[in-house]
Design a protein around this motif. Sequence first.
Motif, PDB file in Angstrom:
ATOM      1  N   HIS A  29      33.121  33.196  35.219  1.00  0.00           N
ATOM      2  CA  HIS A  29      34.433  33.343  34.876  1.00  0.00           C
ATOM      3  C   HIS A  29      35.383  32.375  34.837  1.00  0.00           C
ATOM      4  O   HIS A  29      35.231  31.189  35.160  1.00  0.00           O
ATOM      5  N   PHE A  30      36.242  32.392  33.864  1.00  0.00           N
ATOM      6  CA  PHE A  30      37.375  31.499  33.784  1.00  0.00           C
ATOM      7  C   PHE A  30      38.319  31.725  34.661  1.00  0.00           C
ATOM      8  O   PHE A  30      39.037  32.783  34.749  1.00  0.00           O
ATOM      9  N   VAL A  31      38.844  30.590  35.244  1.00  0.00           N
ATOM     10  CA  VAL A  31      39.945  30.779  36.271  1.00  0.00           C
ATOM     11  C   VAL A  31      41.103  30.045  36.017  1.00  0.00           C
ATOM     12  O   VAL A  31      41.099  29.142  35.196  1.00  0.00           O
ATOM     13  N   ALA A  32      42.092  30.628  36.758  1.00  0.00           N
ATOM     14  CA  ALA A  32      43.446  29.980  36.299  1.00  0.00           C
ATOM     15  C   ALA A  32      43.888  28.772  37.002  1.00  0.00           C
ATOM     16  O   ALA A  32      44.792  27.930  36.557  1.00  0.00           O
ATOM     17  N   SER A  33      43.171  28.571  38.092  1.00  0.00           N
ATOM     18  CA  SER A  33      43.515  27.222  38.901  1.00  0.00           C
ATOM     19  C   SER A  33      42.182  26.299  39.132  1.00  0.00           C
ATOM     20  O   SER A  33      41.339  26.785  39.245  1.00  0.00           O
TER      21      SER A  33
END
Lengths: 167, 454
Positions: free
Chosen positions: A76-80
């Motif tokens: 998954h692509f994470v925000a931080s």
Amino acid sequence: MLRFWQKRIKTGIVTENLEFDKELQNIQKEIKDKVKKYFAGSLAIRMVDSGSCNACEAECNALSNPYYDLERLGIHFVASPRHADVMLLSGVMTLNMYHHAKDVYNQIPSPKWLITLGDCAKDLGVFEKTYAIKGVDLPVDFHIPGCPPSPKEIIKGLLEFLRGFEK
Amino acid sequence: MRLIARFAKDKKDFFEVIDVFDKEIKRYKVDKNNPVLETITTKYPSAIWMERIIKDEFGIEFTGSFDNRPAIKHERFPKDIFPLRKDFNDKEINFAPFEEYHYEEISGDGVFVVPVGPVHAGIIEPGHFQFSQAGEEILHLEVRHFYKHRGIEKMAEGKNPLEFRKIVSRISGNESVAYQIAFFEILAKAGGGVIPESLKRKQAILLEMERIIHHLTDLGFIPNDAGFGAALSFMSKLSEDARRIMAKITGHRFGFDVIKENMQINRKILNPFLDNLKKELEFFEDWIIDIPSLWDRFDTTGALSKQKAIKYGVVGVGARASGIKMDVRDNIFYEKYGFKIQLGKKGEVADRFKVRIKEVFNSIEMIQNMITEKNEEFEFGEFEDGEYMSFVESSIGELFMYMEIKDSLIERFYVRDPSFINWQAFHTTIYKDIIADFPLINKSFDLSYAGNDL
């Protein structure tokens, strides 16, 4: 609402409807196994654009569409950056993005890996060096070629990257 | 008059500043030893970034301007170089010491600042948004760009125009076809040829395909930013289908390097896809219009008033949603194939959303009318020296391209992406909204960062 459910049942699950691409199905299975083995079932990616044409970003977004649904494989692509294992870097690395991209890289906790995405992150692709371009000078672990790499190529690239852990 | 672009050129003995309006072109000579010119920003607010860039690139000062901050020269960009002057040819420059950039901020009791970017939480291009907040309400927003500035204009200089085509393809990925067509038109003008009707039709088909893909993506992402994920699943499937069709007919998912002198478009691939898309979209429209909680978020949000849109010279979907008849395709060629301008009323997120749906329907109809098996030969002649301009309606809005050819090589290349204008008007849309509406408003415009930054 009824109409929606009708549509929903008629469309089925496109992710699994892979008659058109058996190869991808096998790749996805192997990725899932590898993510399970090396990343405890969860591989977190922080995507950073250092000066691309935005096609690489569009293709990464396409990875979440119902056909590919990367999240299903544990990626998954994470925000931080602090939640990330891997930094996915696209673009030519402009002068104005240089320090910001470096900041992101430094914020990712070790162990960390850097994957460059698209031709221009490697050797500027069709672009040429100008005053405004610095080029990527972070330690690159893996490169996914293409202009832009298609979602399938990105998935294949990620698998190659994961296979590297076997050695 | 609507301002389209203000840009500068190094003419050896002097600088030339060119103002392109919709009705006329004005030229100013600027002395190299005393590079000063009067500002037009007080009348045309979208000239603010244009002038700041000219100042950064050529060192021309604008008198009477209220915003003199650097634009492309960020904190560590050396301020004493002027990269678009002809005597500047360095390919490698060193970082300068950090120099703070002063954002437009509001201060006061309980007012706080939310800086967002340049690296964003999702998979998005880099840009910075500086919000001044009073609780949830946005008091002010400054949009700051040019993180992706690659120096495309300088890259072009001294190149053979034909060699530069592959770079033009990749200035802004989601508008690639539009950029290629604009460049092709310039080359055709310079080469003294008339583009045959059948080729024009094929180019237009790909342009409409690009628009369809772009709109479909947005039609998914806009509801998603309001928390309605089902629409994203539905639409991202359709846009992936459309991209695969694009790859089938052109050999490339984004249509990079496809606008050529000779093109073939397979009717058998396109027709069934369009028929199906129309049905799917009819279903989508019918379904989404019935979800009141979604329209609660769309209505009254992010209103761009007609008055402001005219003042800033806003283009594309942004302008049309505010009720402005503004579309490069509004001409005889497109009308013949069924073009109908799609207008909104209030310039809200809801209007931009609906305009996008209507435009996809219109694009489908036009493509169906445009498909042709005819193959007319076309070849560029020798490129004649001179100045050339072209306009194309990209999926975002009016794209303006300018090129000067000298000794058969590119002397000056300039593009004004539609995003460049719309980004500047963007902040006027948020004053009645809360910060949680921002992603929604941003997505409803869906502007390019790469095309803006060059």
